[in-house]
Design a protein around this motif. Sequence first.
Motif, short mmCIF file in Angstrom:
data_model
loop_
_atom_site.label_atom_id
_atom_site.label_comp_id
_atom_site.label_asym_id
_atom_site.label_seq_id
_atom_site.Cartn_x
_atom_site.Cartn_y
_atom_site.Cartn_z
N GLY A 27 54.83 68.13 -12.46
CA GLY A 27 54.88 66.70 -12.74
C GLY A 27 55.48 66.39 -14.09
N ILE A 28 55.14 67.17 -15.10
CA ILE A 28 55.69 66.96 -16.44
C ILE A 28 57.19 67.17 -16.43
N GLU A 29 57.66 68.19 -15.70
CA GLU A 29 59.10 68.44 -15.60
C GLU A 29 59.80 67.29 -14.88
N LYS A 30 59.17 66.76 -13.83
CA LYS A 30 59.75 65.62 -13.12
C LYS A 30 59.83 64.40 -14.04
N ALA A 31 58.80 64.18 -14.84
CA ALA A 31 58.80 63.04 -15.76
C ALA A 31 59.92 63.15 -16.79
N LYS A 32 60.27 64.38 -17.16
CA LYS A 32 61.34 64.60 -18.13
C LYS A 32 62.72 64.31 -17.54
N SER A 33 62.85 64.50 -16.24
CA SER A 33 64.17 64.38 -15.61
C SER A 33 64.42 63.02 -14.95
N GLU A 34 63.37 62.21 -14.78
CA GLU A 34 63.53 60.91 -14.13
C GLU A 34 62.89 59.82 -14.97
N ASN A 35 63.40 58.61 -14.81
CA ASN A 35 62.89 57.47 -15.56
C ASN A 35 61.70 56.88 -14.82
N ILE A 36 60.52 57.38 -15.11
CA ILE A 36 59.29 57.03 -14.38
C ILE A 36 58.63 55.80 -15.00
N ASP A 37 58.11 54.92 -14.14
CA ASP A 37 57.38 53.74 -14.61
C ASP A 37 55.87 53.96 -14.61
N VAL A 38 55.35 54.54 -13.51
CA VAL A 38 53.90 54.77 -13.38
C VAL A 38 53.66 56.15 -12.78
N THR B 7 47.06 67.26 -18.19
CA THR B 7 48.34 66.69 -17.77
C THR B 7 48.49 65.28 -18.30
N CYS B 8 47.43 64.49 -18.21
CA CYS B 8 47.44 63.13 -18.71
C CYS B 8 47.71 63.11 -20.21
#
Length: 227
Positions: A38-49, A64-65
């Motif tokens: 999840g952390i890697e996905k957050a780094k590669s995409e512009n996540i809102d929530v 993780t939080c």
Amino acid sequence: MSNKILLIEDEGSIRKFIRVNFQRNNFYVTEAASGEEGIEKAKSENIDVVILDLMLPGIDGFKTCELLRSEFPNVGIIMLTARSQDMDKIMGLEFGADDYMVKPFNPSELIARTRALLRRIGKELPEDSNILVSGDIKLDTFSMKVYKNNVPLDLTPKEYLLVKTFIENKNKPLNRNELLNIVWGYDYFGDTKIVDVNIRRIREKVEDNPSAPIHIETVWGIGYRWI
């Protein structure tokens, strides 16, 4: 473009249940089965929530939080757990969660809380964001209709989702497995040629000349791309 949700949940059936409900409400959903992923996905995409499960393999939801909040201070985080102890709720909020829901929950309530959180953090999209335009093609995510030169097209639900996915990822090559996962779901085990069949049908509806497409380009050896 839709608001982007990152769903971090290790149970595939729960991920699918949450993903489908968000997609039905015009959210874009990307998924991860662990905190690390999840952390890697957050780094590669512009996540809102981020929708974050507490009990995860590897680093748990609390850690993780904490990591997400330190690196992405403006992202909204809603924590999910099967445990209802007050201490878990307090710890989740102290680690940086904005909201907390106990399983099982009503998906409509989760979506309502997500929309409320988006409003609080200033990331709720304006009304006109329901309209996606690409050349002579217009897609209305509210009514789930697609128009060519303002004339409505007769698309099936799967064809609509394919067009929506393509326009939201304009110029990006998408392989068949990606399209299957987004449109048919991760538990689809049928013939991957169903993608090609639906692409052919869409071309007959959106292209002036389906044999010389100007919207859906075949990327040989990969899949398709909306141009």
